[in-house]
Scaffold this active site. Structure first.
Site, PDB file in Angstrom:
ATOM      1  N   THR A  87      -9.660  -2.979 -10.855  1.00 22.19           N
ATOM      2  CA  THR A  87     -10.075  -3.752  -9.682  1.00 22.19           C
ATOM      3  C   THR A  87      -9.761  -2.916  -8.455  1.00 22.19           C
ATOM      4  O   THR A  87      -8.586  -2.631  -8.192  1.00 22.19           O
ATOM      5  CB  THR A  87      -9.321  -5.090  -9.611  1.00 22.19           C
ATOM      6  OG1 THR A  87      -9.512  -5.795 -10.832  1.00 22.19           O
ATOM      7  CG2 THR A  87      -9.827  -5.933  -8.447  1.00 22.19           C
ATOM      8  N   LYS A 162     -16.181  -9.577  -8.528  1.00 27.49           N
ATOM      9  CA  LYS A 162     -14.770  -9.794  -8.908  1.00 27.49           C
ATOM     10  C   LYS A 162     -13.961 -10.374  -7.746  1.00 27.49           C
ATOM     11  O   LYS A 162     -13.235 -11.366  -7.909  1.00 27.49           O
ATOM     12  CB  LYS A 162     -14.174  -8.453  -9.367  1.00 27.49           C
ATOM     13  CG  LYS A 162     -12.678  -8.416  -9.536  1.00 27.49           C
ATOM     14  CD  LYS A 162     -12.240  -8.995 -10.848  1.00 27.49           C
ATOM     15  CE  LYS A 162     -10.724  -9.071 -10.936  1.00 27.49           C
ATOM     16  NZ  LYS A 162     -10.265  -9.743 -12.133  1.00 27.49           N
ATOM     17  N   LYS A 237      -3.127  -8.811  -4.463  1.00 26.84           N
ATOM     18  CA  LYS A 237      -3.928  -7.579  -4.397  1.00 26.84           C
ATOM     19  C   LYS A 237      -5.418  -7.927  -4.258  1.00 26.84           C
ATOM     20  O   LYS A 237      -6.122  -7.385  -3.409  1.00 26.84           O
ATOM     21  CB  LYS A 237      -3.702  -6.755  -5.673  1.00 26.84           C
ATOM     22  CG  LYS A 237      -4.647  -5.568  -5.801  1.00 26.84           C
ATOM     23  CD  LYS A 237      -4.629  -4.909  -7.168  1.00 26.84           C
ATOM     24  CE  LYS A 237      -5.805  -3.944  -7.276  1.00 26.84           C
ATOM     25  NZ  LYS A 237      -5.896  -3.250  -8.554  1.00 26.84           N
TER      26      LYS A 237
HETATM   27  P1  NAD Z   1      -0.801  -1.207 -15.355  1.00 26.09           P
HETATM   28  O1  NAD Z   1       0.012  -0.756 -14.194  1.00 26.09           O
HETATM   29  O2  NAD Z   1      -0.140  -1.845 -16.525  1.00 26.09           O
HETATM   30  O3  NAD Z   1      -1.661   0.046 -15.929  1.00 26.09           O
HETATM   31  C1  NAD Z   1      -2.146   1.088 -15.142  1.00 26.09           C
HETATM   32  C2  NAD Z   1      -1.878   2.382 -15.904  1.00 26.09           C
HETATM   33  O4  NAD Z   1      -2.415   3.480 -15.170  1.00 26.09           O
HETATM   34  C3  NAD Z   1      -0.383   2.651 -16.084  1.00 26.09           C
HETATM   35  O5  NAD Z   1      -0.105   2.842 -17.463  1.00 26.09           O
HETATM   36  C4  NAD Z   1      -0.150   3.916 -15.270  1.00 26.09           C
HETATM   37  O6  NAD Z   1       0.836   4.774 -15.836  1.00 26.09           O
HETATM   38  C5  NAD Z   1      -1.514   4.556 -15.318  1.00 26.09           C
HETATM   39  N1  NAD Z   1      -1.738   5.547 -14.257  1.00 26.09           N
HETATM   40  C6  NAD Z   1      -1.367   5.472 -12.959  1.00 26.09           C
HETATM   41  N2  NAD Z   1      -1.778   6.576 -12.297  1.00 26.09           N
HETATM   42  C7  NAD Z   1      -2.429   7.340 -13.206  1.00 26.09           C
HETATM   43  C8  NAD Z   1      -3.075   8.596 -13.132  1.00 26.09           C
HETATM   44  N3  NAD Z   1      -3.140   9.296 -11.983  1.00 26.09           N
HETATM   45  N4  NAD Z   1      -3.610   9.120 -14.262  1.00 26.09           N
HETATM   46  C9  NAD Z   1      -3.538   8.427 -15.428  1.00 26.09           C
HETATM   47  N5  NAD Z   1      -2.952   7.224 -15.559  1.00 26.09           N
HETATM   48  C10 NAD Z   1      -2.401   6.687 -14.456  1.00 26.09           C
HETATM   49  O7  NAD Z   1      -1.926  -2.185 -14.753  1.00 26.09           O
HETATM   50  P2  NAD Z   1      -2.875  -3.196 -15.572  1.00 26.09           P
HETATM   51  O8  NAD Z   1      -2.260  -4.535 -15.579  1.00 26.09           O
HETATM   52  O9  NAD Z   1      -3.285  -2.544 -16.847  1.00 26.09           O
HETATM   53  O10 NAD Z   1      -4.118  -3.264 -14.570  1.00 26.09           O
HETATM   54  C11 NAD Z   1      -5.070  -2.213 -14.472  1.00 26.09           C
HETATM   55  C12 NAD Z   1      -6.188  -2.654 -13.554  1.00 26.09           C
HETATM   56  O11 NAD Z   1      -6.786  -3.846 -14.072  1.00 26.09           O
HETATM   57  C13 NAD Z   1      -5.753  -2.994 -12.131  1.00 26.09           C
HETATM   58  O12 NAD Z   1      -6.725  -2.508 -11.236  1.00 26.09           O
HETATM   59  C14 NAD Z   1      -5.689  -4.507 -12.125  1.00 26.09           C
HETATM   60  O13 NAD Z   1      -5.913  -5.056 -10.834  1.00 26.09           O
HETATM   61  C15 NAD Z   1      -6.808  -4.855 -13.074  1.00 26.09           C
HETATM   62  N6  NAD Z   1      -6.668  -6.156 -13.739  1.00 26.09           N
HETATM   63  C16 NAD Z   1      -5.481  -6.533 -14.286  1.00 26.09           C
HETATM   64  C17 NAD Z   1      -5.368  -7.769 -14.909  1.00 26.09           C
HETATM   65  C18 NAD Z   1      -4.072  -8.202 -15.520  1.00 26.09           C
HETATM   66  O14 NAD Z   1      -3.938  -9.392 -15.845  1.00 26.09           O
HETATM   67  N7  NAD Z   1      -3.111  -7.331 -15.733  1.00 26.09           N
HETATM   68  C19 NAD Z   1      -6.476  -8.623 -14.985  1.00 26.09           C
HETATM   69  C20 NAD Z   1      -7.697  -8.198 -14.454  1.00 26.09           C
HETATM   70  C21 NAD Z   1      -7.773  -6.958 -13.822  1.00 26.09           C
END
Ligand code: NAD
Length: 290
Positions: A87, A162, A237
């Site tokens: 997102t 979204k 966010k």
């Molecule tokens: P998260 O923080 O668990 O996962 C993100 C991952 O990206 C982490 O493992 C981190 O180490 C990795 N990362 C960061 N910088 C990086 C880089 N430069 N290169 C490679 N990897 C890198 O977050 P999440 O909960 O998995 O959410 C991910 C996305 O999905 C976000 O944008 C969030 O808004 C969206 N989202 C989350 C949810 C939810 O319920 N968790 C629901 C819908 C959407």
């Protein structure tokens, strides 16, 4: 399909695991160096993207996506598709799409709804912006990771859908919680409140499916001490992204603005960080009018 997957966190790891389970060859990269079983881990994002037909990214925010895209796009084969499921802001989605197009690749912005549970169960909803041909190529992967994928329009349209959806969600959750708190003070039983509103014109997903009152309605994070679920800071966010977009597009969104401010207070000043976003109900319970 040969897939590169960058960002194997709470959402990305179970999504990649489902692709592996469906028989796809997934090469992954995360700065933590860890990924789910069956994903071949690469040494860099560029290495994960090389030779992939589709590169999926699932990253925390737009600034990180821009950095990763700048690294990944030059490594991608011409004709490959970059599919970002994070997102992020609409501007970043469009900038990444333009960069990919300039390099002879296609890009999709494909944010999801359904949370960690939906990612694990393969029941996410994808809202997708970008070229129709790229959408059709990635569709089989959306079908593995989710239950529904809607092609919303050109680059940025997925992110637009979204943040508009989540602006409605934030506003209706606050309205539902403040109404429960008012009903409490009027001596109305919560179960009765649910029975009436969930079958009347005040109904919404926040009331009917994700009821913020413990012990009322279907099981929800309220029944689990408000453990997320969907954390309040993630709602904040998304509400900030919708306000950023509203400013850029000169749209009047007073309810969205107020919802963003209330979640900001809740997360930054009132201990809401790490709690489900429906914990707005105990917040209102403790307050009085002044
Ligand atoms: P998260 O923080 O668990 O996962 C993100 C991952 O990206 C982490 O493992 C981190 O180490 C990795 N990362 C960061 N910088 C990086 C880089 N430069 N290169 C490679 N990897 C890198 O977050 P999440 O909960 O998995 O959410 C991910 C996305 O999905 C976000 O944008 C969030 O808004 C969206 N989202 C989350 C949810 C939810 O319920 N968790 C629901 C819908 C959407």
């Amino acid at each position: 399909m040969k897939i590169g997957f960058v960002g194997l966190g709470n959402m990305g790891a179970p999504m990649a695991a489902n692709l592996v389970r469906a028989g796809h060859a997934v090469t992954g990269f995360d700065v933590t160096g860890t990924g789910p079983a069956g994903v071949a881990m690469a040494a860099s994002a560029a290495a994960a993207a090389r030779d992939a037909e589709v590169v999926i990214t699932m990253l925390p925010d737009g600034a990180i996506l821009r950095r990763v895209a700048a690294e990944v796009i030059p490594a991608m084969s011409p004709g490959a598709v970059l599919c970002d499921c994070s997102t992020v802001d609409v501007e970043t989605a469009r900038a990444v799409a333009a960069q990919a197009a300039a390099a002879g690749c296609a890009a999709l912005d494909a944010p999801v709804s359904g949370g960690v549970g939906g990612a694990a169960a393969g029941t996410l909803t994808f809202m997708v912006g970008g070229p129709a041909a790229a959408f059709d190529r990635v569709r089989p992967l959306f079908e593995v990771m989710g239950k529904k994928a809607v092609h919303c329009g050109d680059a940025g349209a997925g992110q637009a859908a979204k943040i508009c959806n989540n602006m409605i969600l934030g506003v209706t959750m606050i309205a539902t919680c403040e109404a429960f708190a008012l009903a409490d003070k009027l001596g109305l039983e919560r179960q009765k409140m649910f029975d009436v509103v969930s079958t009347s014109s005040g109904q919404s997903w926040s009331m009917n499916t994700y009821c913020p009152a413990p012990g009322v309605g279907p099981v929800s994070p309220a029944d689990n001490g408000y453990r997320p679920g969907f954390a309040a800071e993630l709602m904040l966010k998304d509400l900030r992204l919708s306000q950023q977009a509203a400013e850029a597009a000169d749209a009047d969104t007073p309810m969205g603005r107020l919802a963003a401010e209330l979640y900001r207070q809740f997360v930054e000043e009132e201990g809401g960080r790490g709690m489900d976003f429906s914990a707005m109900l105990p917040r209102f319970e403790k307050r009085s009018r002044a």
